[in-house]
Design a protein around this motif. Structure first.
Motif, PDB file in Angstrom:
ATOM      1  N   TYR A  15       0.703  -1.482   0.094  1.00  0.00           N
ATOM      2  CA  TYR A  15       0.662  -0.007  -0.006  1.00  0.00           C
ATOM      3  C   TYR A  15       0.919   1.467   0.084  1.00  0.00           C
ATOM      4  CZ  TYR A  15       0.545   1.112   4.945  1.00  0.00           C
ATOM      5  OH  TYR A  15       1.299   0.983   6.527  1.00  0.00           O
ATOM      6  N   ARG A  16       2.003   1.281   0.234  1.00  0.00           N
ATOM      7  CA  ARG A  16       3.192   2.112   0.569  1.00  0.00           C
ATOM      8  C   ARG A  16       4.073   2.058  -0.497  1.00  0.00           C
ATOM      9  NH1 ARG A  16       5.998   2.939   4.279  1.00  0.00           N
ATOM     10  NH2 ARG A  16       6.394   1.638   5.490  1.00  0.00           N
ATOM     11  N   ALA A  17       4.885   0.832  -0.792  1.00  0.00           N
ATOM     12  CA  ALA A  17       5.662   1.077  -1.600  1.00  0.00           C
ATOM     13  C   ALA A  17       5.732   0.519  -2.710  1.00  0.00           C
ATOM     14  CB  ALA A  17       6.636  -0.058  -0.545  1.00  0.00           C
ATOM     15  N   GLY A  18       4.623   0.135  -3.087  1.00  0.00           N
ATOM     16  CA  GLY A  18       3.937  -0.393  -4.312  1.00  0.00           C
ATOM     17  C   GLY A  18       3.886   0.669  -5.411  1.00  0.00           C
ATOM     18  N   GLY A  19       3.782   1.731  -5.431  1.00  0.00           N
ATOM     19  CA  GLY A  19       4.283   2.391  -6.678  1.00  0.00           C
ATOM     20  C   GLY A  19       2.358   2.595  -7.352  1.00  0.00           C
ATOM     21  N   VAL A  20       1.331   2.514  -6.399  1.00  0.00           N
ATOM     22  CA  VAL A  20       0.056   2.658  -6.994  1.00  0.00           C
ATOM     23  C   VAL A  20      -0.733   3.409  -5.796  1.00  0.00           C
ATOM     24  CG1 VAL A  20       0.049   0.104  -7.724  1.00  0.00           C
ATOM     25  CG2 VAL A  20      -0.600   0.592  -5.375  1.00  0.00           C
ATOM     26  N   GLU A  21      -1.443   4.240  -6.313  1.00  0.00           N
ATOM     27  CA  GLU A  21      -2.376   5.341  -5.442  1.00  0.00           C
ATOM     28  C   GLU A  21      -3.598   4.703  -5.343  1.00  0.00           C
ATOM     29  OE1 GLU A  21      -3.938  10.412  -5.108  1.00  0.00           O
ATOM     30  OE2 GLU A  21      -2.473   9.543  -6.392  1.00  0.00           O
ATOM     31  N   LEU A  22      -4.085   4.999  -4.091  1.00  0.00           N
ATOM     32  CA  LEU A  22      -5.510   4.152  -3.939  1.00  0.00           C
ATOM     33  C   LEU A  22      -6.473   4.866  -4.125  1.00  0.00           C
ATOM     34  CD1 LEU A  22      -4.414   1.001  -0.945  1.00  0.00           C
ATOM     35  CD2 LEU A  22      -5.193   1.117  -3.780  1.00  0.00           C
ATOM     36  N   SER A  23      -7.945   4.764  -4.426  1.00  0.00           N
ATOM     37  CA  SER A  23      -9.438   5.327  -4.235  1.00  0.00           C
ATOM     38  C   SER A  23      -9.715   5.646  -3.271  1.00  0.00           C
ATOM     39  CB  SER A  23     -10.088   4.892  -5.434  1.00  0.00           C
ATOM     40  OG  SER A  23     -10.638   3.810  -5.004  1.00  0.00           O
ATOM     41  N   ASP A  24      -9.990   6.830  -3.144  1.00  0.00           N
ATOM     42  CA  ASP A  24     -11.040   6.160  -1.377  1.00  0.00           C
ATOM     43  C   ASP A  24     -11.909   5.153  -0.967  1.00  0.00           C
ATOM     44  OD1 ASP A  24      -9.664   8.705  -0.669  1.00  0.00           O
ATOM     45  OD2 ASP A  24     -11.948   9.607  -1.281  1.00  0.00           O
ATOM     46  N   ASP A  25     -12.119   4.316  -1.783  1.00  0.00           N
ATOM     47  CA  ASP A  25     -13.479   3.542  -1.937  1.00  0.00           C
ATOM     48  C   ASP A  25     -12.545   2.310  -1.537  1.00  0.00           C
ATOM     49  OD1 ASP A  25     -12.740   3.185  -4.410  1.00  0.00           O
ATOM     50  OD2 ASP A  25     -14.117   2.157  -5.128  1.00  0.00           O
ATOM     51  N   ARG A  26     -10.722   1.698  -2.075  1.00  0.00           N
ATOM     52  CA  ARG A  26      -9.985   0.699  -1.760  1.00  0.00           C
ATOM     53  C   ARG A  26      -9.349   1.158  -0.516  1.00  0.00           C
ATOM     54  NH1 ARG A  26      -6.710  -0.334  -6.602  1.00  0.00           N
ATOM     55  NH2 ARG A  26      -5.845  -2.102  -5.314  1.00  0.00           N
ATOM     56  N   LEU A  27      -9.287   2.056   0.800  1.00  0.00           N
ATOM     57  CA  LEU A  27      -8.464   2.305   1.954  1.00  0.00           C
ATOM     58  C   LEU A  27      -8.607   0.869   3.191  1.00  0.00           C
ATOM     59  CD1 LEU A  27      -8.482   6.471   2.357  1.00  0.00           C
ATOM     60  CD2 LEU A  27      -7.318   4.418   0.645  1.00  0.00           C
ATOM     61  N   ASP A  28      -9.957   0.685   2.842  1.00  0.00           N
ATOM     62  CA  ASP A  28     -10.057  -0.152   3.643  1.00  0.00           C
ATOM     63  C   ASP A  28      -9.611  -1.939   3.318  1.00  0.00           C
ATOM     64  OD1 ASP A  28     -11.090  -1.103   6.668  1.00  0.00           O
ATOM     65  OD2 ASP A  28     -12.292  -2.490   5.117  1.00  0.00           O
ATOM     66  N   GLU A  29      -8.522  -1.958   1.871  1.00  0.00           N
ATOM     67  CA  GLU A  29      -8.743  -3.487   1.049  1.00  0.00           C
ATOM     68  C   GLU A  29      -7.160  -3.958   2.598  1.00  0.00           C
ATOM     69  OE1 GLU A  29      -9.119  -2.289  -3.505  1.00  0.00           O
ATOM     70  OE2 GLU A  29      -7.628  -3.439  -2.359  1.00  0.00           O
ATOM     71  N   VAL A  30      -6.046  -3.073   3.393  1.00  0.00           N
ATOM     72  CA  VAL A  30      -5.233  -3.550   3.384  1.00  0.00           C
ATOM     73  C   VAL A  30      -5.773  -4.132   4.916  1.00  0.00           C
ATOM     74  CG1 VAL A  30      -4.203  -1.332   2.986  1.00  0.00           C
ATOM     75  CG2 VAL A  30      -5.127  -1.041   5.052  1.00  0.00           C
ATOM     76  N   ASN A  31      -6.958  -3.906   5.535  1.00  0.00           N
ATOM     77  CA  ASN A  31      -7.576  -4.463   7.076  1.00  0.00           C
ATOM     78  C   ASN A  31      -8.247  -5.669   6.318  1.00  0.00           C
ATOM     79  OD1 ASN A  31      -7.018  -2.098   8.467  1.00  0.00           O
ATOM     80  ND2 ASN A  31      -8.203  -1.072   7.215  1.00  0.00           N
ATOM     81  N   ARG A  32      -8.246  -5.944   4.624  1.00  0.00           N
ATOM     82  CA  ARG A  32      -8.992  -7.478   5.004  1.00  0.00           C
ATOM     83  C   ARG A  32      -9.004  -8.315   6.065  1.00  0.00           C
ATOM     84  NH1 ARG A  32     -11.836  -4.457   2.794  1.00  0.00           N
ATOM     85  NH2 ARG A  32     -12.054  -4.855   0.529  1.00  0.00           N
ATOM     86  N   ARG A  33      -7.061  -8.818   6.482  1.00  0.00           N
ATOM     87  CA  ARG A  33      -6.987  -9.538   7.165  1.00  0.00           C
ATOM     88  C   ARG A  33      -6.583 -11.192   7.412  1.00  0.00           C
ATOM     89  NH1 ARG A  33      -6.661  -7.991  13.521  1.00  0.00           N
ATOM     90  NH2 ARG A  33      -8.103  -6.613  12.409  1.00  0.00           N
TER      91      ARG A  33
END
Length: 294
Positions: free
Chosen positions: A43-61
């Motif tokens: 989410y930080r080092a991958g060179g991509v910018e996430l749209s607001d509706d994708r911010l919660d993807e990092v919490n899929r767990r």
């Protein structure tokens, strides 16, 4: 835990109905790591910018939720190439969890290791998670994020534990307590204030949880974790770090003691709930692990 325990899925690594996707991934480490890089983007080092509706993807767990997200975009085998921008947003923990899930699906003993890596930025030790798997003779450290095509100067699929490239949180904490390191050089990023002795302290507890197959998000907080060591029971973490290091050296009594303490001391395990601070949205939430899993 013994080797057979690490062959079996945890609730976190269990792919659920997506087991066939993992069955189709070859169990050799290059294939496993390439699959993780193909499905997950940092989410930080991958060179991509996430749209607001994708911010919660990092919490899929959970692995089944991660694969739900992937398959909603790419109802294809995991080896089919995904554009980086459309991969599931995660971090080293998720690259590792997917790798561990594939290995366990094939009956290979594996677990995640929490600590700090020194090979991303000179002079800085990034918080990081590696795969550790049993190759039939020994435990091997693997960084699935490291593309072998890059000029890393070391074998990312067999990292020497004594080379100082990656150190477990327990080893870093022990070095801090001995006055051998500057804790301010250990954290999330040189640009962020999330660093220091309290951070290393909390990562020892993360290391213990992951070793016990509770592969928590790195921004989950529980038990004895703190953002200020004032008043913290440092002896508790000293003891856990010493047991973790002894277990790494093959001490079966230490391994048993870790499991027993994790099962009986509420300061050392998440129990039913964790406090989670999402790194992208900053949302603070109390997560009931029983409810969110169902």
């Amino acid at each position: 835990m013994d080797l057979d325990d690490y062959r079996r899925h945890s609730p976190y690594s269990d792919p659920g109905r997506h087991g066939g996707l993992l069955d189709a991934v070859p169990s050799d480490i290059p294939s496993v790591a390439a699959t993780a890089r193909n499905v997950i983007v940092h989410y930080r080092a991958g060179g991509v910018e996430l749209s607001d509706d994708r911010l919660d993807e990092v919490n899929r767990r959970w692995m089944d939720r991660i694969l739900d997200t992937d398959q909603s975009r790419f109802p294809l085998p995991l080896a089919a190439e995904r554009p980086a921008v459309d991969r599931v947003a995660g971090c080293c923990r998720d690259h590792t969890l997917l790798s561990v899930a594939v290995l366990r699906q094939h009956g290979v003993p594996s677990r995640s290791r929490v600590g700090f890596a020194s090979y991303f930025v000179p002079g800085w030790h990034h918080d990081h998670v590696l795969v550790e798997y049993w190759n039939g003779h020994r435990w091997v450290w693997v960084d699935p994020e490291v593309d072998p095509a890059g000029d890393w100067g070391f074998d990312g699929y067999d990292i020497d534990p004594k080379a100082g490239l990656f150190d477990s949180a327990a080893r870093v904490w022990s070095a801090y307590r001995a006055g051998a390191i500057d804790p301010e050089a250990y954290g999330v990023s040189p640009e962020l204030p999330i660093r220091g002795a309290w951070f290393i302290h909390d990562y020892v507890l993360h290391e213990l949880a992951h070793r016990q197959k509770d592969e928590l998000l790195l921004w989950d907080s529980f038990g004895a974790m703190t953002d200020d060591l004032t008043g913290a029971d440092l002896t508790l973490v000293d003891e856990i770090a010493a047991l973790l290091l002894a277990a790494d050296d093959g001490d079966e009594a230490a391994e048993k003691a870790l499991a027993e303490r994790y099962a009986t001391d509420s300061r050392l395990s998440p129990g039913a709930q964790v406090r989670s601070i999402s790194p992208l949205s900053g949302t603070v939430s109390t997560v009931d692990l029983r409810v969110s899993r169902t």
